[in-house]
Motif scaffolding. Structure first.
Motif, PDB file in Angstrom:
ATOM      1  N   ASP A  60       0.850  -1.178   0.000  1.00 53.91           N
ATOM      2  CA  ASP A  60       0.000   0.000   0.000  1.00 53.91           C
ATOM      3  C   ASP A  60       0.895   1.240   0.000  1.00 53.91           C
ATOM      4  O   ASP A  60       2.079   1.159   0.302  1.00 53.91           O
ATOM      5  CB  ASP A  60      -0.895  -0.038   1.249  1.00 53.91           C
ATOM      6  N   SER A  61       0.324   2.390  -0.363  1.00 53.13           N
ATOM      7  CA  SER A  61       1.143   3.592  -0.479  1.00 53.13           C
ATOM      8  C   SER A  61       0.371   4.808   0.015  1.00 53.13           C
ATOM      9  O   SER A  61      -0.855   4.853  -0.077  1.00 53.13           O
ATOM     10  CB  SER A  61       1.571   3.784  -1.935  1.00 53.13           C
ATOM     11  N   HIS A  62       1.114   5.796   0.523  1.00 51.25           N
ATOM     12  CA  HIS A  62       0.484   7.042   0.976  1.00 51.25           C
ATOM     13  C   HIS A  62       0.298   8.033  -0.166  1.00 51.25           C
ATOM     14  O   HIS A  62      -0.249   9.114   0.050  1.00 51.25           O
ATOM     15  CB  HIS A  62       1.325   7.679   2.083  1.00 51.25           C
ATOM     16  N   SER A  63       0.802   7.727  -1.351  1.00 49.99           N
ATOM     17  CA  SER A  63       0.584   8.579  -2.530  1.00 49.99           C
ATOM     18  C   SER A  63       0.178   7.679  -3.697  1.00 49.99           C
ATOM     19  O   SER A  63       0.477   6.484  -3.708  1.00 49.99           O
ATOM     20  CB  SER A  63       1.851   9.365  -2.870  1.00 49.99           C
ATOM     21  N   PHE A  64      -0.503   8.262  -4.669  1.00 47.89           N
ATOM     22  CA  PHE A  64      -0.971   7.487  -5.819  1.00 47.89           C
ATOM     23  C   PHE A  64      -0.045   7.789  -6.990  1.00 47.89           C
ATOM     24  O   PHE A  64      -0.207   8.790  -7.698  1.00 47.89           O
ATOM     25  CB  PHE A  64      -2.413   7.876  -6.151  1.00 47.89           C
ATOM     26  N   ASN A  65       0.935   6.931  -7.208  1.00 50.85           N
ATOM     27  CA  ASN A  65       1.890   7.117  -8.295  1.00 50.85           C
ATOM     28  C   ASN A  65       1.499   6.256  -9.487  1.00 50.85           C
ATOM     29  O   ASN A  65       1.372   5.033  -9.371  1.00 50.85           O
ATOM     30  CB  ASN A  65       3.302   6.752  -7.827  1.00 50.85           C
ATOM     31  N   ILE A  66       1.308   6.902 -10.622  1.00 54.79           N
ATOM     32  CA  ILE A  66       0.928   6.175 -11.835  1.00 54.79           C
ATOM     33  C   ILE A  66       2.155   5.542 -12.482  1.00 54.79           C
ATOM     34  O   ILE A  66       2.121   4.434 -12.980  1.00 54.79           O
ATOM     35  CB  ILE A  66       0.217   7.131 -12.814  1.00 54.79           C
ATOM     36  N   MET A  67       3.267   6.274 -12.483  1.00 54.19           N
ATOM     37  CA  MET A  67       4.515   5.736 -13.033  1.00 54.19           C
ATOM     38  C   MET A  67       5.675   6.506 -12.415  1.00 54.19           C
ATOM     39  O   MET A  67       5.466   7.509 -11.714  1.00 54.19           O
ATOM     40  CB  MET A  67       4.546   5.857 -14.558  1.00 54.19           C
ATOM     41  N   VAL A  68       6.888   6.009 -12.679  1.00 52.93           N
ATOM     42  CA  VAL A  68       8.097   6.648 -12.162  1.00 52.93           C
ATOM     43  C   VAL A  68       8.991   6.992 -13.343  1.00 52.93           C
ATOM     44  O   VAL A  68       9.293   6.138 -14.170  1.00 52.93           O
ATOM     45  CB  VAL A  68       8.839   5.726 -11.172  1.00 52.93           C
ATOM     46  N   GLU A  69       9.386   8.261 -13.417  1.00 54.06           N
ATOM     47  CA  GLU A  69      10.281   8.703 -14.492  1.00 54.06           C
ATOM     48  C   GLU A  69      11.725   8.645 -13.986  1.00 54.06           C
ATOM     49  O   GLU A  69      12.056   9.260 -12.964  1.00 54.06           O
ATOM     50  CB  GLU A  69       9.937  10.131 -14.906  1.00 54.06           C
ATOM     51  N   LYS A  70      12.559   7.873 -14.700  1.00 58.72           N
ATOM     52  CA  LYS A  70      13.960   7.747 -14.298  1.00 58.72           C
ATOM     53  C   LYS A  70      14.798   8.729 -15.110  1.00 58.72           C
ATOM     54  O   LYS A  70      14.839   8.657 -16.343  1.00 58.72           O
ATOM     55  CB  LYS A  70      14.452   6.317 -14.539  1.00 58.72           C
ATOM     56  N   LYS A  71      15.465   9.642 -14.431  1.00 57.77           N
ATOM     57  CA  LYS A  71      16.241  10.676 -15.105  1.00 57.77           C
ATOM     58  C   LYS A  71      17.647  10.175 -15.447  1.00 57.77           C
ATOM     59  O   LYS A  71      18.061   9.103 -15.010  1.00 57.77           O
ATOM     60  CB  LYS A  71      16.324  11.911 -14.207  1.00 57.77           C
ATOM     61  N   ALA A  72      18.371  10.989 -16.240  1.00 58.68           N
ATOM     62  CA  ALA A  72      19.701  10.593 -16.696  1.00 58.68           C
ATOM     63  C   ALA A  72      20.691  10.460 -15.541  1.00 58.68           C
ATOM     64  O   ALA A  72      21.638   9.662 -15.601  1.00 58.68           O
ATOM     65  CB  ALA A  72      20.217  11.610 -17.712  1.00 58.68           C
ATOM     66  N   ASP A  73      20.505  11.243 -14.487  1.00 58.14           N
ATOM     67  CA  ASP A  73      21.429  11.170 -13.347  1.00 58.14           C
ATOM     68  C   ASP A  73      21.114  10.025 -12.392  1.00 58.14           C
ATOM     69  O   ASP A  73      21.723   9.900 -11.328  1.00 58.14           O
ATOM     70  CB  ASP A  73      21.425  12.498 -12.579  1.00 58.14           C
ATOM     71  N   GLY A  74      20.141   9.185 -12.764  1.00 60.42           N
ATOM     72  CA  GLY A  74      19.799   8.026 -11.939  1.00 60.42           C
ATOM     73  C   GLY A  74      18.700   8.262 -10.931  1.00 60.42           C
ATOM     74  O   GLY A  74      18.206   7.317 -10.315  1.00 60.42           O
ATOM     75  N   THR A  75      18.328   9.525 -10.732  1.00 64.81           N
ATOM     76  CA  THR A  75      17.250   9.820  -9.778  1.00 64.81           C
ATOM     77  C   THR A  75      15.899   9.486 -10.393  1.00 64.81           C
ATOM     78  O   THR A  75      15.748   9.449 -11.623  1.00 64.81           O
ATOM     79  CB  THR A  75      17.277  11.291  -9.362  1.00 64.81           C
ATOM     80  N   LYS A  77      11.646  10.235 -10.495  1.00 67.67           N
ATOM     81  CA  LYS A  77      10.605  11.216 -10.219  1.00 67.67           C
ATOM     82  C   LYS A  77       9.239  10.544 -10.374  1.00 67.67           C
ATOM     83  O   LYS A  77       8.821  10.212 -11.483  1.00 67.67           O
ATOM     84  CB  LYS A  77      10.708  12.392 -11.189  1.00 67.67           C
ATOM     85  N   PRO A  78       8.521  10.311  -9.277  1.00 71.12           N
ATOM     86  CA  PRO A  78       7.200   9.693  -9.398  1.00 71.12           C
ATOM     87  C   PRO A  78       6.191  10.636 -10.027  1.00 71.12           C
ATOM     88  O   PRO A  78       6.193  11.847  -9.768  1.00 71.12           O
ATOM     89  CB  PRO A  78       6.835   9.383  -7.938  1.00 71.12           C
ATOM     90  N   ILE A  79       5.348  10.086 -10.881  1.00 66.03           N
ATOM     91  CA  ILE A  79       4.285  10.869 -11.535  1.00 66.03           C
ATOM     92  C   ILE A  79       2.953  10.379 -10.978  1.00 66.03           C
ATOM     93  O   ILE A  79       2.575   9.225 -11.156  1.00 66.03           O
ATOM     94  CB  ILE A  79       4.340  10.692 -13.061  1.00 66.03           C
ATOM     95  N   GLY A  80       2.259  11.247 -10.285  1.00 60.31           N
ATOM     96  CA  GLY A  80       0.990  10.884  -9.660  1.00 60.31           C
ATOM     97  C   GLY A  80       0.457  12.049  -8.866  1.00 60.31           C
ATOM     98  O   GLY A  80       0.694  13.204  -9.221  1.00 60.31           O
ATOM     99  N   PHE A  81      -0.227  11.756  -7.786  1.00 62.19           N
ATOM    100  CA  PHE A  81      -0.765  12.829  -6.959  1.00 62.19           C
ATOM    101  C   PHE A  81      -0.722  12.395  -5.489  1.00 62.19           C
ATOM    102  O   PHE A  81      -0.786  11.194  -5.179  1.00 62.19           O
ATOM    103  CB  PHE A  81      -2.202  13.184  -7.373  1.00 62.19           C
ATOM    104  N   PRO A  82      -0.584  13.379  -4.581  1.00 64.60           N
ATOM    105  CA  PRO A  82      -0.498  13.041  -3.156  1.00 64.60           C
ATOM    106  C   PRO A  82      -1.866  12.707  -2.577  1.00 64.60           C
ATOM    107  O   PRO A  82      -2.906  13.047  -3.152  1.00 64.60           O
ATOM    108  CB  PRO A  82       0.074  14.320  -2.532  1.00 64.60           C
ATOM    109  N   LEU A  83      -1.850  12.040  -1.431  1.00 63.89           N
ATOM    110  CA  LEU A  83      -3.092  11.676  -0.728  1.00 63.89           C
ATOM    111  C   LEU A  83      -3.043  12.246   0.697  1.00 63.89           C
ATOM    112  O   LEU A  83      -1.962  12.521   1.232  1.00 63.89           O
ATOM    113  CB  LEU A  83      -3.218  10.150  -0.675  1.00 63.89           C
ATOM    114  N   PRO A  84      -4.199  12.426   1.322  1.00 60.93           N
ATOM    115  CA  PRO A  84      -4.208  12.971   2.689  1.00 60.93           C
ATOM    116  C   PRO A  84      -3.567  12.014   3.694  1.00 60.93           C
ATOM    117  O   PRO A  84      -3.830  10.815   3.672  1.00 60.93           O
ATOM    118  CB  PRO A  84      -5.708  13.145   2.985  1.00 60.93           C
TER     119      PRO A  84
END
Length: 376
Positions: A60-75, A77-84
């Motif tokens: 389970d998760s406290h945020s709703f992430n649809i996908m994760v974008e992996k950047k060139a530097d290895g970091t 970035k989750p793409i989604g929206f926060p939850l209460p």
């Protein structure tokens, strides 16, 4: 059968690759230190990422992430929206915020306390976010009472609202005409199936008082199972807390609606010698709790296994990175995905059918001692 074979192969491949990874480590080093220092090949790194993705998908998760974008530097970035986020700390009271406050492994200060999200658990820390561990590498930080709207809770609310909308509109249509229209054309055969093929044969003439629960639990599990097949990491029926709650509801309904024959057969079974009564009593009492346990573990295990298999096959495409894997694994994933759609319906049916069987056993009527017969 195919599902079981793939599950076994998936576990064996994961086990063998994991062993290969450990073999590259220095034998004298500590396990955690070894994993941190040993260089990993590209395939091993991909395997670790796939395993991490599978574990993240099942949690389970406290945020709703649809996908994760992996950047060139290895970091990442989750793409989604926060939850209460809503939690209660006995020392500092009630706290409310959005889950974005914890993004990036941040330490949140609220009402004089410091909190951190550690493996999707909110724990109390110091200002620097220190996590302490026991000898088994388990976090020992104080936990809080978490009442957050997590991803699973959100999907339960969405499913409940969807069911209210569908069946509410059906009820309005039936008030105008008994001829089904709209969703009624699709849902009416399923509702009749639950009534005529599940409730009536297993419960008998008392089936009407259980119909509202049987229909609710059938469509609730079915919709959640189907939501779980979407590629957004929604795994509500693969959460053992959810299946436990559903099984407990069935358990309590069974016990609180049972007739005297049910309790007599549990605590002092008629028609058998007294020594056998004493032997049967603990077995029957144990059976009361085994029945709901079988409900919760069956739904949890089947849905979790299905998600693991599909995620493993998709992940193996990125692990092997060749033409054969690029063709074979997507095809096999598609076949298993279709099988998972069937499993989604099948598990909703099995949970509802077994609940009806337990209700029928609780309402079973007996004639003379030793002569058993269900009144239909």
């Amino acid at each position: 059968m195919l599902k079981r074979v793939v599950l076994v192969l998936g576990f064996l491949s994961t086990f063998s690759l994991a062993n290969a990874q450990h073999e590259t480590a220095t034998a004298t080093a500590a396990p955690h230190e070894t994993e941190a220092n040993a260089p990993l090949s590209e395939k091993e790194q991909s395997l670790e990422e796939v395993n991490a993705f599978k574990q993240h998908h099942l949690l389970d998760s406290h945020s709703f992430n649809i996908m994760v974008e992996k950047k060139a530097d290895g970091t990442e970035k989750p793409i989604g929206f926060p939850l209460p986020v809503i939690f209660y700390d006995p020392a500092n009271g009630l706290h409310t915020m959005m889950s974005s406050a914890f993004d990036g492994d941040k330490v949140v200060e609220s009402n004089g306390g410091h909190y951190k999200l550690y493996h999707e658990k909110i724990v109390k820390t110091d200002a620097s976010g220190t996590i302490t561990y026991d000898e088994n590498h388990h976090a020992t930080n104080e936990k809080v009472w978490d009442f957050s709207i997590t991803k699973s809770v959100l999907m339960i609310l969405v499913t409940a609202l969807l069911m209210l909308w569908i069946f509410g509109s059906m009820a309005k249509n039936y008030k105008k005409s008994l001829v089904p229209s709209g969703f009624g054309k699709l849902m009416e055969p399923v509702i009749l199936f639950v009534r005529d093929d599940i409730a009536k044969p297993n419960i008998g003439h008392n089936y009407k008082k259980y119909m509202s629960y049987l229909l609710t639990v059938f469509f609730f599990i079915l919709f959640l199972n189907l939501f779980g097949l979407m590629p957004f990491g929604i795994n509500v029926t693969g959460n053992i807390a959810i299946t436990l709650a559903l099984a407990l509801i069935t358990f309590f309904i069974t016990q609180f609606t049972a007739n005297k024959n049910y309790w007599q057969h549990i605590f002092w079974m008629p028609g058998v010698p007294i020594p056998m009564k004493l032997v049967m009593l603990p077995i029957e009492v144990l059976g009361m709790f085994i029945k709901p346990f079988s409900l919760l573990i069956r739904l949890f295990a089947n849905m979790s296994a299905g998600h693991l298999i599909v995620m493993s096959l998709i992940g193996l495409i990125y692990v092997f990175k060749n033409v054969i894997a690029g063709v074979a694994f997507p095809f096999l994933t598609f076949v298993l995905y279709l099988l998972e759609v069937l499993v989604a319906f099948l598990q909703a049916y099995i949970f509802t059918m077994l609940s009806a069987v337990y209700f029928g056993m609780a309402n079973e009527e007996h004639g003379h001692e030793g002569e058993e017969g269900r009144a239909h």
